[in-house]
Write a protein that holds these residues in place. Structure first.
Motif, PDB file in Angstrom:
ATOM      1  N   GLN A 274      42.489  31.771  32.625  1.00  0.00           N
ATOM      2  CA  GLN A 274      42.921  32.666  33.680  1.00  0.00           C
ATOM      3  C   GLN A 274      42.198  33.997  33.546  1.00  0.00           C
ATOM      4  O   GLN A 274      42.097  34.565  32.454  1.00  0.00           O
ATOM      5  N   GLU A 276      42.165  37.811  35.193  1.00  0.00           N
ATOM      6  CA  GLU A 276      42.852  38.787  36.035  1.00  0.00           C
ATOM      7  C   GLU A 276      41.928  39.976  36.258  1.00  0.00           C
ATOM      8  O   GLU A 276      41.441  40.581  35.299  1.00  0.00           O
ATOM      9  N   GLN A 277      41.690  40.321  37.502  1.00  0.00           N
ATOM     10  CA  GLN A 277      40.750  41.375  37.857  1.00  0.00           C
ATOM     11  C   GLN A 277      41.418  42.327  38.837  1.00  0.00           C
ATOM     12  O   GLN A 277      41.963  41.909  39.856  1.00  0.00           O
ATOM     13  N   THR A 278      41.388  43.614  38.501  1.00  0.00           N
ATOM     14  CA  THR A 278      41.935  44.666  39.355  1.00  0.00           C
ATOM     15  C   THR A 278      40.801  45.580  39.785  1.00  0.00           C
ATOM     16  O   THR A 278      40.066  46.114  38.936  1.00  0.00           O
ATOM     17  N   ARG A 351      43.810  42.994  43.420  1.00  0.00           N
ATOM     18  CA  ARG A 351      44.188  42.356  42.170  1.00  0.00           C
ATOM     19  C   ARG A 351      44.040  40.848  42.348  1.00  0.00           C
ATOM     20  O   ARG A 351      44.683  40.252  43.193  1.00  0.00           O
ATOM     21  N   THR A 352      43.194  40.249  41.545  1.00  0.00           N
ATOM     22  CA  THR A 352      42.860  38.841  41.675  1.00  0.00           C
ATOM     23  C   THR A 352      43.128  38.133  40.358  1.00  0.00           C
ATOM     24  O   THR A 352      42.694  38.618  39.298  1.00  0.00           O
ATOM     25  N   ILE A 353      43.847  36.997  40.420  1.00  0.00           N
ATOM     26  CA  ILE A 353      44.081  36.136  39.260  1.00  0.00           C
ATOM     27  C   ILE A 353      43.471  34.780  39.598  1.00  0.00           C
ATOM     28  O   ILE A 353      43.937  34.075  40.497  1.00  0.00           O
ATOM     29  N   SER A 354      42.444  34.430  38.919  1.00  0.00           N
ATOM     30  CA  SER A 354      41.737  33.179  39.191  1.00  0.00           C
ATOM     31  C   SER A 354      41.837  32.265  37.978  1.00  0.00           C
ATOM     32  O   SER A 354      41.971  32.717  36.843  1.00  0.00           O
TER      33      SER A 354
END
Length: 488
Positions: A274, A276-278, A351-354
Motif C-alpha cells: 500500500q 499513501e500519497q498526500t 490524498r491517494t492510497i494505492s
C-alpha cells in the motif's frame, strides 16, 4: 384325586425318559419366553433426551432426573441420556428452565446470585468471567466447534500514553472430528470476540485449536505491523487468482480441442503493498480576497497651558500664571489609518492510497494443446490455429505487453495410457477354448448353452484379473461334471 390328574399321571408314566426331558424343556422354555415378553413389554420405550453432553452437564442433568424420580439410561460413555419417550418434551423444557445446560461455562447468570458484600474488584472479575463464558457458549454454537475457551485481558488505562495497554484475547477451540474451520469462519469468530469486548481490536486476538495450530495470530507488533498474518492471505489470493484464470482458459479452449486435450498454467506476480500519497498544490494566480479590515484613529491637538511645573504649582502662596489668550492658535492633531486585507490562495489537497488489493505486476500464461485427431491419426496443429488460440487467450486473461506479460501456446502430443497386450499363456487359451465350446449353464434342471464369452487375452488386455477367471472356469467345470455324473 381328580380324573384328569390321574390321566396326566398315567400318560407321564407311559412316556420314555427322552420324551419326559423334551416336555420339561419345552415347558421351561415357554415359561421363560412368556416371562421375558412380559418383562420387556412392561419396560418403557426410551428416547434420547440429550446427546453429546459434557461431563459437567451430564452430571447436572442426572441429578435433576434423580430428584424428579425419573428413570433414565446412559450410553456413549455418559454423553447421551435417554428417558421414557412420552416424557422427552416435558423434561427438555424443565431442564432448559433450570439452566443446567450451561456447557460448563459461567455466563451472566452469575449475577443472579448477587451478594451485597461483594467488592468492586469482585464485581469486575465476575463481569469478565461472564463475558468469557458467554463468548465460549456462542462459539460452541458453530457446527465445527465442539468446545471453546476464551481468555480476555481488559485494557489498562494510564495517564501516560506509553504505559497504557490495549485489551487482548486468546481463544482455544476444540474442532469436531473430521471437520475443519475455514478461513471465513475463523475471521467471523475473531470479529465476534472483538465486537463483544470493549476496546478490543481484531489484531490483538489469538485463535488456536487444541492440536496446537495457530488459526489467527495477532498482526500488531511494536512499531509496526507484522507480515506473518498477511503472508498466508496474500498467498491464498494469488493461488486463487491463478487457478481461476487457468480454469477460464481451459473452459474457453475445450470446445475447440475437446475435453481433456488442453492444459493451462498461470503465474501471477501480484503486489500487495500500500502506498499513501498526500499532495498539496497552491495556485498563486487565483488569489481571492477573503476579508478586509480598516481602522482609523484621529487625535486633535490644543495650545499648551502655561504655568509652573513642579512642587511650586501646588503651593498656595505661589501666584498662578495668566491664562492663554483665545487667539492663541492650537497645534494640528494626529491621524492614523490601518487596513488589514486577508487573501485566500487556491489550494488543492489530494490524498491517494494505492495498492493493497493485489496489483498485477506481471502475468505469464502457458497453454499446452494436444495434437488434433484427423481420421484416427494424431497430427500437429497448424501455426495459424495456435496463433488464433493465443490471441483468444490473451484477450480473455488481459495480457498487457507494456507490463511485460507473456503468453505461450504450444501443441504437444499428450501421453496416452498404454494397454497390456501380453499374449495369454497356453493354460489361459486352453481354458478359454473349453469354456467357449462346451460350457453349459444349468437353470431349474434344464441345461442350455451359455453365452459365448470374449477371449481371455482380450479381457487381460482390458485389465481384467486372469486369476479370478481361471478360478471361475475351474468351479464351472466342477459343477458341470457333477451334473453330468448325476444325469448318468
Amino acid at each position: 384325586m381328580p380324573s384328569f390328574v390321574t390321566q396326566y399321571v398315567e400318560l407321564w408314566k407311559r412316556l420314555k425318559g427322552g420324551q419326559r426331558v423334551a416336555i420339561v424343556v419345552a415347558v421351561l422354555a415357554t415359561l421363560g419366553l412368556s416371562g421375558a415378553l412380559i418383562y420387556y413389554g412392561s419396560q418403557p420405550t426410551y428416547g434420547v433426551l440429550f446427546a453429546d453432553l459434557k461431563p459437567a452437564d451430564a452430571q447436572a442433568i442426572v441429578d435433576k432426573l434423580k430428584t424428579a424420580n425419573v428413570s433414565y439410561s446412559l450410553s456413549d460413555g455418559g454423553t447421551t441420556i435417554s428417558v421414557p419417550r412420552e416424557r422427552i418434551t416435558e423434561l427438555r423444557l424443565q431442564m432448559a428452565g433450570t439452566g443446567v445446560l450451561s456447557g460448563g461455562h459461567v455466563g451472566f447468570d452469575i449475577f443472579d446470585r448477587s451478594s451485597f458484600g461483594a467488592t468492586d474488584f469482585a464485581q469486575k472479575v465476575n463481569y469478565q468471567r461472564a463475558i468469557e463464558g458467554e463468548l465460549a457458549r456462542t462459539l460452541e454454537g458453530m457446527d465445527e466447534v465442539e468446545s471453546a475457551r476464551v481468555h480476555v485481558t481488559r485494557p489498562r488505562e494510564s495517564l501516560f500514553a506509553d504505559k497504557a495497554e490495549r485489551a487482548k484475547a486468546s481463544v482455544v477451540l476444540r474442532i469436531r472430528q473430521g471437520r475443519e474451520l475455514s478461513r471465513e469462519r475463523t475471521e467471523s469468530a475473531v470479529n465476534l470476540v472483538a465486537s463483544a469486548v470493549e476496546g478490543l481490536d481484531p489484531a490483538d486476538i489469538s485463535l488456536m485449536d487444541t492440536r496446537g495450530r495457530l488459526l489467527s495470530a495477532p498482526t500488531r507488533m511494536m512499531g509496526g505491523v507484522s507480515d506473518a498474518g498477511a503472508f498466508n492471505t496474500h498467498l491464498e489470493a494469488r493461488r486463487k487468482m491463478e487457478s481461476e484464470t487457468a480454469a477460464r482458459v481451459i473452459s474457453l479452449l475445450e470446445p475447440v480441442t475437446g475435453t481433456g486435450h488442453v492444459r493451462a498454467d498461470v503465474a501471477a506476480d501480484l503486489d500487495f503493498s500500500q502506498v499513501e500519497q498526500t499532495e498539496e498544490k497552491y495556485n498563486p494566480q487565483s488569489a481571492v480576497m477573503r476579508s478586509q479590515q480598516t481602522s482609523s484613529e484621529q487625535r486633535n491637538g490644543a495650545a499648551a497651558q502655561g504655568g509652573i511645573a513642579g512642587t511650586r504649582a501646588n503651593d498656595p502662596a505661589t501666584p498662578l500664571a495668566a491664562p492663554t489668550s483665545p487667539s492663541t492658535p492650537a497645534r494640528p492633531g494626529d491621524q492614523r489609518t490601518a487596513t488589514t486585507t486577508n487573501w485566500e490562495i487556491d489550494k488543492t489537497v489530494k490524498r491517494t492510497i494505492s495498492g493493497g488489493a493485489g496489483r498485477i505486476n506481471r502475468l505469464s500464461v502457458s497453454v499446452v494443446v494436444d495434437y488434433k485427431n484427423s481420421n484416427g491419426t494424431s497430427v500437429v496443429r497448424a501455426p495459424e490455429e495456435l496463433q488464433k488460440m493465443q490471441e483468444i487467450v490473451a484477450a480473455a486473461v488481459g495480457i498487457d505487453a507494456t507490463r511485460g506479460d507473456q503468453i505461450v501456446v504450444q501443441s504437444i502430443p499428450f501421453d496416452q495410457p498404454t494397454l497390456d497386450l501380453t499374449p495369454p499363456t497356453w493354460l489361459e487359451r486352453y481354458r478359454a477354448r473349453r469354456f467357449d465350446r462346451g460350457a453349459l449353464h444349468y437353470s431349474s434342471g434344464t441345461p442350455r448353452a451359455a453365452p459365448r464369452q470374449p477371449e481371455w487375452g482380450r479381457a487381460r488386455a482390458a485389465g481384467c484379473c486372469i486369476r479370478h477367471r481361471q478360478q471361475w472356469c475351474f468351479i464351472h467345470e466342477c459343477i458341470g461334471g457333477a451334473f453330468r455324473l448325476a444325469a448318468k
